[in-house]
Design a protein around this motif. Structure first.
Motif, PDB file in Angstrom:
ATOM      1  N   TYR A  10     -14.703  60.605 -48.327  1.00 49.87           N
ATOM      2  CA  TYR A  10     -14.876  59.403 -47.451  1.00 49.87           C
ATOM      3  C   TYR A  10     -14.310  58.340 -46.736  1.00 49.87           C
ATOM      4  CZ  TYR A  10     -12.819  61.490 -52.180  1.00 49.87           C
ATOM      5  OH  TYR A  10     -11.986  62.156 -53.313  1.00 49.87           O
ATOM      6  N   GLY A  11     -14.697  59.245 -45.583  1.00 55.06           N
ATOM      7  CA  GLY A  11     -14.820  58.300 -44.672  1.00 55.06           C
ATOM      8  C   GLY A  11     -15.882  57.909 -44.211  1.00 55.06           C
ATOM      9  N   PRO A  12     -17.301  57.664 -44.571  1.00 51.67           N
ATOM     10  CA  PRO A  12     -18.590  56.920 -45.455  1.00 51.67           C
ATOM     11  C   PRO A  12     -18.024  55.540 -45.913  1.00 51.67           C
ATOM     12  CG  PRO A  12     -19.514  58.584 -45.585  1.00 51.67           C
ATOM     13  CD  PRO A  12     -17.585  59.178 -45.355  1.00 51.67           C
ATOM     14  N   ASP A  13     -16.976  55.479 -46.209  1.00 50.29           N
ATOM     15  CA  ASP A  13     -16.624  53.809 -46.670  1.00 50.29           C
ATOM     16  C   ASP A  13     -15.919  53.734 -45.909  1.00 50.29           C
ATOM     17  OD1 ASP A  13     -18.619  54.789 -49.247  1.00 50.29           O
ATOM     18  OD2 ASP A  13     -17.074  55.825 -50.286  1.00 50.29           O
ATOM     19  N   LYS A  14     -14.821  54.246 -45.230  1.00 55.19           N
ATOM     20  CA  LYS A  14     -14.068  53.119 -44.628  1.00 55.19           C
ATOM     21  C   LYS A  14     -14.152  52.511 -43.721  1.00 55.19           C
ATOM     22  CE  LYS A  14     -10.633  55.333 -46.629  1.00 55.19           C
ATOM     23  NZ  LYS A  14      -9.707  55.476 -47.233  1.00 55.19           N
ATOM     24  N   SER A  15     -14.123  50.744 -43.493  1.00 56.06           N
ATOM     25  CA  SER A  15     -14.568  50.396 -42.367  1.00 56.06           C
ATOM     26  C   SER A  15     -13.018  48.854 -42.263  1.00 56.06           C
ATOM     27  CB  SER A  15     -15.588  48.999 -43.638  1.00 56.06           C
ATOM     28  OG  SER A  15     -14.881  48.419 -44.750  1.00 56.06           O
ATOM     29  N   LEU A  16     -13.747  48.127 -41.249  1.00 50.84           N
ATOM     30  CA  LEU A  16     -12.898  47.156 -41.037  1.00 50.84           C
ATOM     31  C   LEU A  16     -12.799  46.168 -41.653  1.00 50.84           C
ATOM     32  CD1 LEU A  16     -13.365  47.111 -37.117  1.00 50.84           C
ATOM     33  CD2 LEU A  16     -11.607  48.207 -37.738  1.00 50.84           C
TER      34      LEU A  16
ATOM     35  N   LEU B 234     -16.199  52.390 -40.101  1.00 54.24           N
ATOM     36  CA  LEU B 234     -15.710  53.252 -38.634  1.00 54.24           C
ATOM     37  C   LEU B 234     -16.423  54.650 -38.274  1.00 54.24           C
ATOM     38  CD1 LEU B 234     -12.132  53.740 -40.108  1.00 54.24           C
ATOM     39  CD2 LEU B 234     -13.180  51.445 -39.037  1.00 54.24           C
ATOM     40  N   ASN B 235     -17.239  54.200 -38.763  1.00 54.84           N
ATOM     41  CA  ASN B 235     -18.870  55.594 -39.019  1.00 54.84           C
ATOM     42  C   ASN B 235     -19.659  55.447 -38.019  1.00 54.84           C
ATOM     43  OD1 ASN B 235     -17.708  58.433 -39.241  1.00 54.84           O
ATOM     44  ND2 ASN B 235     -18.709  57.719 -42.176  1.00 54.84           N
ATOM     45  N   ALA B 236     -19.433  53.793 -37.534  1.00 62.60           N
ATOM     46  CA  ALA B 236     -20.422  52.930 -36.758  1.00 62.60           C
ATOM     47  C   ALA B 236     -20.036  53.529 -35.091  1.00 62.60           C
ATOM     48  CB  ALA B 236     -20.781  51.859 -37.264  1.00 62.60           C
TER      49      ALA B 236
ATOM     50  N   MET C 180     -20.408  64.525 -29.568  1.00 63.91           N
ATOM     51  CA  MET C 180     -19.814  64.129 -28.414  1.00 63.91           C
ATOM     52  C   MET C 180     -20.291  63.949 -27.072  1.00 63.91           C
ATOM     53  SD  MET C 180     -17.362  67.605 -29.102  1.00 63.91           S
ATOM     54  CE  MET C 180     -15.812  67.089 -27.314  1.00 63.91           C
ATOM     55  N   ILE C 181     -20.973  64.028 -26.255  1.00 68.55           N
ATOM     56  CA  ILE C 181     -21.605  63.887 -25.094  1.00 68.55           C
ATOM     57  C   ILE C 181     -22.270  62.896 -25.073  1.00 68.55           C
ATOM     58  CG2 ILE C 181     -23.212  63.857 -23.186  1.00 68.55           C
ATOM     59  CD1 ILE C 181     -22.975  66.866 -23.239  1.00 68.55           C
ATOM     60  N   ARG C 182     -23.075  61.819 -26.172  1.00 65.07           N
ATOM     61  CA  ARG C 182     -23.746  60.723 -26.171  1.00 65.07           C
ATOM     62  C   ARG C 182     -22.618  59.605 -26.920  1.00 65.07           C
ATOM     63  NH1 ARG C 182     -26.666  57.120 -29.843  1.00 65.07           N
ATOM     64  NH2 ARG C 182     -27.857  56.194 -28.735  1.00 65.07           N
ATOM     65  N   SER C 183     -21.924  60.236 -27.985  1.00 67.68           N
ATOM     66  CA  SER C 183     -21.238  59.006 -28.328  1.00 67.68           C
ATOM     67  C   SER C 183     -19.935  58.881 -27.360  1.00 67.68           C
ATOM     68  CB  SER C 183     -20.463  59.736 -29.690  1.00 67.68           C
ATOM     69  OG  SER C 183     -21.106  59.886 -30.639  1.00 67.68           O
ATOM     70  N   TRP C 184     -19.865  59.538 -26.438  1.00 68.38           N
ATOM     71  CA  TRP C 184     -18.464  59.452 -25.190  1.00 68.38           C
ATOM     72  C   TRP C 184     -19.057  58.622 -24.268  1.00 68.38           C
ATOM     73  CZ3 TRP C 184     -17.540  60.200 -19.865  1.00 68.38           C
ATOM     74  CH2 TRP C 184     -16.620  60.667 -19.610  1.00 68.38           C
TER      75      TRP C 184
ATOM     76  N   ALA D 237     -16.808  55.964 -30.891  1.00 71.82           N
ATOM     77  CA  ALA D 237     -15.250  56.233 -30.404  1.00 71.82           C
ATOM     78  C   ALA D 237     -15.043  56.950 -31.434  1.00 71.82           C
ATOM     79  CB  ALA D 237     -14.737  55.289 -30.446  1.00 71.82           C
ATOM     80  N   VAL D 238     -15.258  57.019 -33.173  1.00 75.43           N
ATOM     81  CA  VAL D 238     -14.711  57.775 -33.906  1.00 75.43           C
ATOM     82  C   VAL D 238     -15.481  58.732 -34.234  1.00 75.43           C
ATOM     83  CG1 VAL D 238     -14.398  57.801 -36.276  1.00 75.43           C
ATOM     84  CG2 VAL D 238     -13.736  55.466 -34.885  1.00 75.43           C
ATOM     85  N   LYS D 239     -16.610  58.024 -33.892  1.00 67.26           N
ATOM     86  CA  LYS D 239     -17.910  60.017 -33.905  1.00 67.26           C
ATOM     87  C   LYS D 239     -18.012  60.566 -32.643  1.00 67.26           C
ATOM     88  CE  LYS D 239     -22.871  56.841 -35.135  1.00 67.26           C
ATOM     89  NZ  LYS D 239     -23.796  56.681 -34.855  1.00 67.26           N
ATOM     90  N   PHE D 240     -17.634  60.105 -31.610  1.00 74.79           N
ATOM     91  CA  PHE D 240     -16.656  61.734 -30.917  1.00 74.79           C
ATOM     92  C   PHE D 240     -15.757  62.392 -31.157  1.00 74.79           C
ATOM     93  CE2 PHE D 240     -13.943  62.382 -27.468  1.00 74.79           C
ATOM     94  CZ  PHE D 240     -14.779  63.367 -26.388  1.00 74.79           C
TER      95      PHE D 240
END
Length: 564
Positions: free
Chosen positions: A217-223, A94-96, A122-126, A99-102
């Motif tokens: 725990y976020g870095p381990d969350k994926s689709l 998800l961190n990839a 925020m700007i770059r990710s958006w 939208a989530v990074k934003f």
């Protein structure tokens, strides 16, 4: 040499040993991988039949970038003939997702509006998440650029999120910044909100606590990847356990047999003086240990490390159902898996008996440095790529501004009528303990109570009453001293007793060799309260605090009792 198995036909094993003078080993492998993939597809293998197994995540990233780059330069003819689609668990994190990074960067900016780095992210990710141009521009003037990109009230909108539950805040962010309109974001946003909901159910609902949880725990969350997706899979060998592929490629067989250049700490149970005075001793793993008291522990660690790395090779090789391909350096490092493989495949063993055995060196060609055994299986019927049907989610549809239900996540009723007070005493005491444990000085009261409101434990009205009640109680001279500034305060900290029990006073104030312990009580005065707090004072005295005092604070009656 390997025992011969009968009853199974077909299958191919190929191990290439690449010479050092031909170039960098990793670059050579990356140059050959597209040809290997094309050869497999020419033999009837689909992209989804192929698994590329690596030892380390950075190797997987190198493989993906190489294949993507090759596909981009290959032209329409090859891209129509071959499927270079490639995915990995890492690419689905998800961190990839921009939208989530934003959203994560926005939460950081919300908590610290002076954080220009979060605003730049925020700007770059958006821009990336919405498909806008300019993501590579200089972002030094972040505030001005944000004003150009977003509606004029964007700062006001963000500030209003502070008191929102995190799930509702994310929904409003997605809608306000139009993150859900791009189909590429949809799956990631749905998965992210699933993670937010999971967190909100089990923990707090405020944004700051969520950010702390996400950092861990976020870095381990994926689709979750569909098994029907026709793509080459890249993953680490560890993650491939329990899986199988028709064809497996192990591109970088370079890891050491033992610990290699690493020197981990091993914990040993020494039997020699004077080390045996300790039950466990941490020792750095290195060859010098062979000539020390710790030689048996060194040898055991070396043996276990070798077994682990050979097991890793076993896992990689046994994921293949029909075809196994691998690459090793021709001049492997000493004590490496590649060196062991080369010895097994090139050195002819002595025959010890008349059993039917397979001499592996017979299949090694020293001319091209290739071990090749077996043949490709009969090609299966191939399905043309154009016959595949895909369906898109069509974007993420965020919830509207309609009034929603306010669910209290905890079932206790903290504030009841006088005739019901006895029933609620335990719940009320727990709530007040939790609030006071987060209060170091009176300035902390509103924040500590607010957390209880956000957690759904009390209502907004009950929160306002609690702030007033605790603030008034802390005005008492004796109590006020315990919550004063410039003191070392310990709240809800365990004390290990000589008997091995754990004691947890509510509050300890430390100043030099003086220690003051305070325990909060919510109810009538009882003799066991005095015995309990007296025990705390004795423990502090035993710990070396010559001047130890103990008090019981009956909060409801605002009465303080000193325990001698």
């Amino acid at each position: 040499r390997q025992m011969c198995h009968t009853g199974k036909e077909g299958g191919l094993v190929r191990i290439d040993f690449l010479k050092k003078e031909e170039g960098d080993f990793m670059m050579l492998v990356l140059q050959r991988l597209p040809q290997v993939i094309e050869e497999l597809q020419d033999k009837g293998f689909r992209a989804s039949d192929i698994g590329i197994l690596v030892r380390y995540n950075n190797e997987g990233a190198a493989v993906i970038n190489s294949i993507i780059g090759y596909s981009a330069a290959a032209g329409d003819e090859k891209n129509n003939r071959y499927n270079y689609s490639i995915v990995s668990g890492e690419s689905l994190f998800l961190n990839a997702s921009p939208a989530v990074k934003f959203i994560i960067a926005l939460f950081g900016y919300l908590l610290n509006p002076s954080d220009n780095l979060s605003l730049a992210v925020m700007i770059r990710s958006w821009l990336l998440a919405t498909g806008k141009t300019g993501s590579e521009k200089d972002l030094s003037e972040t505030a001005a650029q944000a004003d150009e990109l977003w509606p004029a009230d964007w700062k006001i909108f963000i500030s209003r999120l502070r008191q929102k539950p995190v799930f509702e805040a994310v929904e409003q962010i997605i809608r306000y910044f139009s993150l859900g309109s791009a189909g590429d974001n949809s799956s990631f946003l749905h998965a992210f909100q699933d993670a937010v909901f999971e967190y909100s159910v089990n923990f707090s609902t405020d944004i700051q606590s969520f950010l702390e949880w996400w950092e861990l725990y976020g870095p381990d969350k994926s689709l979750a990847l569909s098994d029907r997706q026709d793509s080459i899979k890249v993953m680490t060998i560890h993650k491939a356990k329990g899986l199988e592929f028709r064809a497996v490629i192990v591109p970088f067989i370079t890891w050491p047999l033992g610990h290699g250049r690493k020197n981990p700490i091993i914990w040993v149970n020494p039997s020699e003086e004077p080390f045996n005075r300790l039950s466990l001793v941490p020792v750095k793993y290195k060859t010098d240990l062979q000539n020390s008291f710790f030689s048996p522990d060194y040898n055991a660690e070396t043996y276990n490390a070798r077994i682990d790395n050979l097991n890793l090779l076993y896992v990689a090789f046994t994921r293949a159902r029909e075809v196994l391909m691998g690459f090793c350096p021709d001049e492997p490092e000493k004590d490496s898996v590649a060196g062991w493989i080369k010895s097994v495949l090139t050195v002819k063993p002595e025959k010890a008996d008349d059993k039917p055995l397979l001499d592996l060196p017979d299949y090694f060609n020293p001319g091209n440095n290739v071990f090749l055994a077996g043949d490709y299986p009969e090609p299966e019927a191939m399905q043309h790529r154009g016959e595949e049907r895909t369906f898109g989610a069509g974007g993420y549809h965020a919830g509207g501004d309609l009034p929603g239900l306010h669910i209290k996540l905890h079932g206790e009723k903290w504030f009841l009528k006088q005739d019901e007070k006895q029933k609620s005493k335990l719940n009320y005491g727990r709530l007040m303990h939790d609030i006071l444990s987060a209060v170091i000085t009176p300035e902390d009261i509103p924040g500590a109570v607010r957390k209880m409101v956000l957690d759904g434990r009390i209502t907004e009205k009950e929160g306002a009453e609690t702030v007033e009640r605790i603030s008034l109680a802390l005005e008492t001279a004796q109590v006020k001293e315990w919550f004063g500034p410039d003191q070392k305060i310990l709240t809800e900290k365990d004390i290990l007793t000589p008997e091995g029990d754990m004691k947890r006073p509510d509050r300890i104030i430390l100043s030099g060799n003086k220690a003051t312990v305070v325990d909060y009580k919510f109810g009538n005065i009882r003799d066991e309260d005095t015995r309990q707090v007296a025990r705390y004072r004795r423990l502090l005295t035993d710990m070396g605090y010559e001047n130890a005092e103990a008090f019981i604070w009956y909060v409801d009656g605002n009465k303080v009792i000193k325990v001698e």
